[in-house]
Scaffold this motif. Structure first.
Motif, PDB file in Angstrom:
ATOM      1  N   GLU A 174      -0.972   6.850  12.259  1.00 46.23           N
ATOM      2  CA  GLU A 174      -0.974   5.824  11.447  1.00 46.23           C
ATOM      3  C   GLU A 174      -0.701   4.401  10.629  1.00 46.23           C
ATOM      4  N   ALA A 209       0.643   1.783  12.222  1.00 48.74           N
ATOM      5  CA  ALA A 209      -0.324   0.468  11.720  1.00 48.74           C
ATOM      6  C   ALA A 209      -0.574  -0.133  11.033  1.00 48.74           C
ATOM      7  N   GLU A 214       1.276  -3.677  16.555  1.00 55.79           N
ATOM      8  CA  GLU A 214       0.627  -2.990  17.542  1.00 55.79           C
ATOM      9  C   GLU A 214       0.979  -1.282  17.399  1.00 55.79           C
ATOM     10  N   LEU A 249      -6.824   7.646  14.858  1.00 58.15           N
ATOM     11  CA  LEU A 249      -6.581   6.163  15.093  1.00 58.15           C
ATOM     12  C   LEU A 249      -7.451   6.064  15.729  1.00 58.15           C
ATOM     13  N   THR A 289      -8.475   1.516  14.755  1.00 62.77           N
ATOM     14  CA  THR A 289      -7.300   1.364  14.435  1.00 62.77           C
ATOM     15  C   THR A 289      -6.846   0.121  15.708  1.00 62.77           C
ATOM     16  N   ALA A 292      -4.304   0.106  18.241  1.00 63.89           N
ATOM     17  CA  ALA A 292      -3.143   1.515  18.575  1.00 63.89           C
ATOM     18  C   ALA A 292      -3.649   2.093  19.354  1.00 63.89           C
TER      19      ALA A 292
END
Length: 212
Positions: A42, A45, A50, A68, A71, A74
């Motif tokens: 996390e 990210a 990526e 995630l 997100t 991710a």
């Protein structure tokens, strides 16, 4: 010390800021091998285009995917990093991280596999645990007990986050020898919290078959 209810601090998370800073300097794609429930993924990210997490433990995979969800860029893959399928299809990454996971793998095979996932100009960052073997190992561990306990209390440590754990097998000296042989130019340092860090950069001009 207040924290988001979705985060925590322990002896592995203590290194997350350092790892994320390495990744931020490169951007691009990042891979977290043995991502557990996804806290480091996390954070990566937030600085990479990526991020991909590899995790073998099914409950941890589900927790990471939940963390995630939503997100952009991710994903979490349930896989064994040593299994060619489907890991080979991921390509290479500007940053490959491996926190408290290498000692779950055969040392030399694990190092070679991790290195193979690093793109030219990219960096491998390992935060690992080593077994105490020499008198010096035991002395360093012994004198670290009190300051580590104080730091753990100060940071309100969450030692058990519900992911698989294992005892390290190889000593720091064994890991250092393997890294010197397999990853020329790598830098290994004994660190606080009974950890070591291993950093290795793939040369920017090194193009392998997988990169063609």
């Amino acid at each position: 010390m207040s924290r988001s209810p979705n985060t925590y601090w322990n002896h592995n998370a203590a290194f997350h800021n350092e790892v994320v800073a390495h990744a931020a300097a490169r951007g691009g794609r990042a891979l977290d091998v043995g991502c557990g429930e996804g806290l480091l993924l996390e954070r990566l990210a937030g600085v990479c285009d990526e991020v991909v997490g590899i995790e073998l433990d099914p409950p941890s995979v589900e927790r990471a995917r939940s963390r995630l969800s939503g997100t952009p860029g991710a994903r979490v893959l349930r896989a064994d990093v040593l299994d060619p399928e489907p890991v080979d299809g991921l390509g290479t990454f500007q940053t490959v991280t491996c926190v408290a996971v290498l000692h779950h793998l055969p040392l030399e095979e694990g190092l070679e596999r991790l290195a193979g996932l690093v793109a030219p100009g990219g960096r491998l960052i390992v935060v690992g645990l080593a077994a105490n073997a020499s008198a010096w190992d035991w002395i360093v561990s012994g004198v670290s007990v009190l300051p580590v306990r104080v730091a753990s209390l100060w940071h309100h440590e969450t030692p058990d986050i519900g992911v698989p754990v294992a005892q390290p097998r190889e000593s720091l000296a064994e890991i250092r020898r393997a890294a010197a042989r397999l990853l020329p130019g790598s830098r290994l340092r004994r660190r606080f919290y009974y950890r070591y860090t291993l950093v290795w950069d793939r040369r920017a001009d090194e193009v392998r078959e997988v990169d063609r």
